[in-house]
Design a protein around this motif. Structure first.
Motif, mmCIF file in Angstrom:
data_model
loop_
_atom_site.group_PDB
_atom_site.id
_atom_site.type_symbol
_atom_site.label_atom_id
_atom_site.label_comp_id
_atom_site.label_asym_id
_atom_site.label_seq_id
_atom_site.Cartn_x
_atom_site.Cartn_y
_atom_site.Cartn_z
ATOM 1 N N VAL A 58 -23.523 -23.103 19.417
ATOM 2 C CA VAL A 58 -24.612 -22.182 19.782
ATOM 3 C C VAL A 58 -24.376 -21.140 20.893
ATOM 4 N N GLU A 59 -24.078 -22.016 21.855
ATOM 5 C CA GLU A 59 -23.484 -21.106 22.950
ATOM 6 C C GLU A 59 -22.278 -20.199 22.821
ATOM 7 N N GLU A 60 -21.340 -20.682 22.140
ATOM 8 C CA GLU A 60 -20.055 -19.751 21.629
ATOM 9 C C GLU A 60 -20.468 -18.774 20.839
ATOM 10 N N LEU A 61 -21.415 -18.996 19.680
ATOM 11 C CA LEU A 61 -21.954 -17.901 18.672
ATOM 12 C C LEU A 61 -22.750 -16.897 19.559
ATOM 13 N N ARG A 62 -23.662 -17.413 20.371
ATOM 14 C CA ARG A 62 -24.490 -16.304 21.165
ATOM 15 C C ARG A 62 -23.432 -15.474 22.055
ATOM 16 N N ARG A 63 -22.431 -16.033 22.691
ATOM 17 C CA ARG A 63 -21.464 -15.302 23.243
ATOM 18 C C ARG A 63 -20.895 -14.069 22.253
ATOM 19 N N ARG A 64 -20.719 -14.567 21.247
ATOM 20 C CA ARG A 64 -20.138 -13.581 20.033
ATOM 21 C C ARG A 64 -21.343 -12.665 19.446
ATOM 22 N N GLY A 65 -22.570 -12.626 20.042
ATOM 23 C CA GLY A 65 -23.457 -11.814 19.679
ATOM 24 C C GLY A 65 -24.386 -12.109 18.291
ATOM 25 N N VAL A 66 -24.097 -13.421 18.106
ATOM 26 C CA VAL A 66 -24.936 -13.921 16.997
ATOM 27 C C VAL A 66 -26.276 -14.543 17.062
ATOM 28 N N ARG A 67 -27.117 -14.217 16.601
ATOM 29 C CA ARG A 67 -28.510 -14.583 16.746
ATOM 30 C C ARG A 67 -28.632 -16.252 16.519
ATOM 31 N N CYS A 68 -28.667 -16.958 17.302
ATOM 32 C CA CYS A 68 -28.882 -18.574 17.190
ATOM 33 C C CYS A 68 -30.359 -19.008 17.656
ATOM 34 N N GLU A 69 -30.777 -19.961 16.969
ATOM 35 C CA GLU A 69 -31.998 -20.959 17.692
ATOM 36 C C GLU A 69 -31.292 -21.972 18.579
ATOM 37 N N PHE A 99 -29.053 -30.034 14.894
ATOM 38 C CA PHE A 99 -28.838 -28.851 14.149
ATOM 39 C C PHE A 99 -29.193 -27.665 14.658
ATOM 40 N N ALA A 100 -28.977 -26.359 14.453
ATOM 41 C CA ALA A 100 -29.419 -25.223 14.759
ATOM 42 C C ALA A 100 -29.248 -24.205 13.735
ATOM 43 N N SER A 101 -30.211 -23.301 13.589
ATOM 44 C CA SER A 101 -30.137 -22.176 12.459
ATOM 45 C C SER A 101 -29.539 -20.899 13.458
ATOM 46 N N LEU A 102 -28.631 -20.317 12.599
ATOM 47 C CA LEU A 102 -27.997 -18.802 13.086
ATOM 48 C C LEU A 102 -28.246 -17.813 11.953
ATOM 49 N N TYR A 103 -28.225 -16.485 12.361
ATOM 50 C CA TYR A 103 -28.450 -15.559 11.417
ATOM 51 C C TYR A 103 -27.297 -14.605 11.114
ATOM 52 N N ASP A 104 -26.921 -14.214 9.831
ATOM 53 C CA ASP A 104 -25.730 -13.120 9.673
ATOM 54 C C ASP A 104 -26.647 -11.732 9.992
ATOM 55 N N PRO A 105 -25.769 -10.577 10.185
ATOM 56 C CA PRO A 105 -26.335 -9.363 10.367
ATOM 57 C C PRO A 105 -27.311 -8.815 9.473
ATOM 58 N N PHE A 106 -27.548 -9.497 8.029
ATOM 59 C CA PHE A 106 -28.410 -9.329 7.168
ATOM 60 C C PHE A 106 -29.763 -9.869 6.915
ATOM 61 N N GLY A 107 -29.705 -10.854 8.112
ATOM 62 C CA GLY A 107 -31.006 -11.665 8.087
ATOM 63 C C GLY A 107 -30.922 -12.936 7.481
ATOM 64 N N ASN A 108 -29.808 -13.233 6.919
ATOM 65 C CA ASN A 108 -29.664 -14.692 5.987
ATOM 66 C C ASN A 108 -29.636 -15.761 7.119
ATOM 67 N N ARG A 109 -30.284 -16.721 6.913
ATOM 68 C CA ARG A 109 -30.097 -17.789 7.590
ATOM 69 C C ARG A 109 -29.353 -18.857 7.069
ATOM 70 N N LEU A 110 -28.497 -19.525 8.111
ATOM 71 C CA LEU A 110 -27.470 -20.504 7.735
ATOM 72 C C LEU A 110 -27.803 -21.387 9.147
ATOM 73 N N GLN A 111 -27.305 -22.871 8.806
ATOM 74 C CA GLN A 111 -27.519 -23.561 9.803
ATOM 75 C C GLN A 111 -26.159 -24.361 10.082
ATOM 76 N N MET A 112 -26.191 -24.869 11.198
ATOM 77 C CA MET A 112 -25.035 -25.669 11.492
ATOM 78 C C MET A 112 -25.401 -27.055 12.077
ATOM 79 N N CYS A 113 -24.600 -28.220 12.023
ATOM 80 C CA CYS A 113 -25.060 -29.475 12.527
ATOM 81 C C CYS A 113 -23.787 -30.099 12.863
ATOM 82 N N SER A 114 -24.417 -31.437 13.773
ATOM 83 C CA SER A 114 -23.138 -31.922 14.352
ATOM 84 C C SER A 114 -23.870 -33.497 14.452
ATOM 85 N N PRO A 115 -23.039 -34.537 14.695
ATOM 86 C CA PRO A 115 -23.784 -35.753 15.107
ATOM 87 C C PRO A 115 -24.881 -35.736 16.252
ATOM 88 N N ALA A 116 -25.725 -36.663 16.167
ATOM 89 C CA ALA A 116 -26.682 -36.633 17.233
ATOM 90 C C ALA A 116 -26.350 -37.128 18.622
#
Length: 125
Positions: A86-97, A108-125
């Protein structure tokens, strides 16, 4: 009762609708780091990435079509550490929750592409 025969042998491609293939190619290849497309066919409105390599992973395609942002079907990408991603993607200008943790299960966290499509990413708890 008859036994059900499995017809499907996995998922080949998950497609994301976009309005601008050049902008989408740059975002997914460079900002998210998917690298070079496996197939890049702008004349067909199709770009395909294999973000985890070719070892049986699902491919992600960008398809230029009658577009509406995707918020129902969600692609979930594996990362080593969701908080750091999340920190790295925000540094790259990506909107992340903010990352959410379900102790003992997943982060997990949601992130959004420039078109508004939601993607998510996950890692172990």
């Amino acid at each position: 009762m008859s036994a059900t025969v499995a017809l499907f042998r996995g998922i080949n491609v998950v497609s994301i609708s976009v309005t601008d293939l050049d902008r989408a190619r740059d975002f997914y290849a460079n900002v998210l780091g998917f690298g070079r497309p496996v197939y890049d066919l702008p004349e067909a409105g199709w770009i395909e990435f294999s973000p985890g390599g070719t070892g049986g992973n699902v491919s992600v395609t960008l398809a230029e079509s009658g577009w509406t942002p995707s918020t129902g079907t969600t692609i979930v990408l594996n990362v080593e550490d969701c908080h750091r991603a999340v920190e790295e993607l925000r540094r790259r200008g990506v909107r992340c929750e903010d990352a959410q943790v379900f102790p003992g299960f997943v982060t997990f966290a949601s992130l959004y592409d420039p078109f508004g499509n939601r993607l998510q990413m996950c890692s172990p708890a």
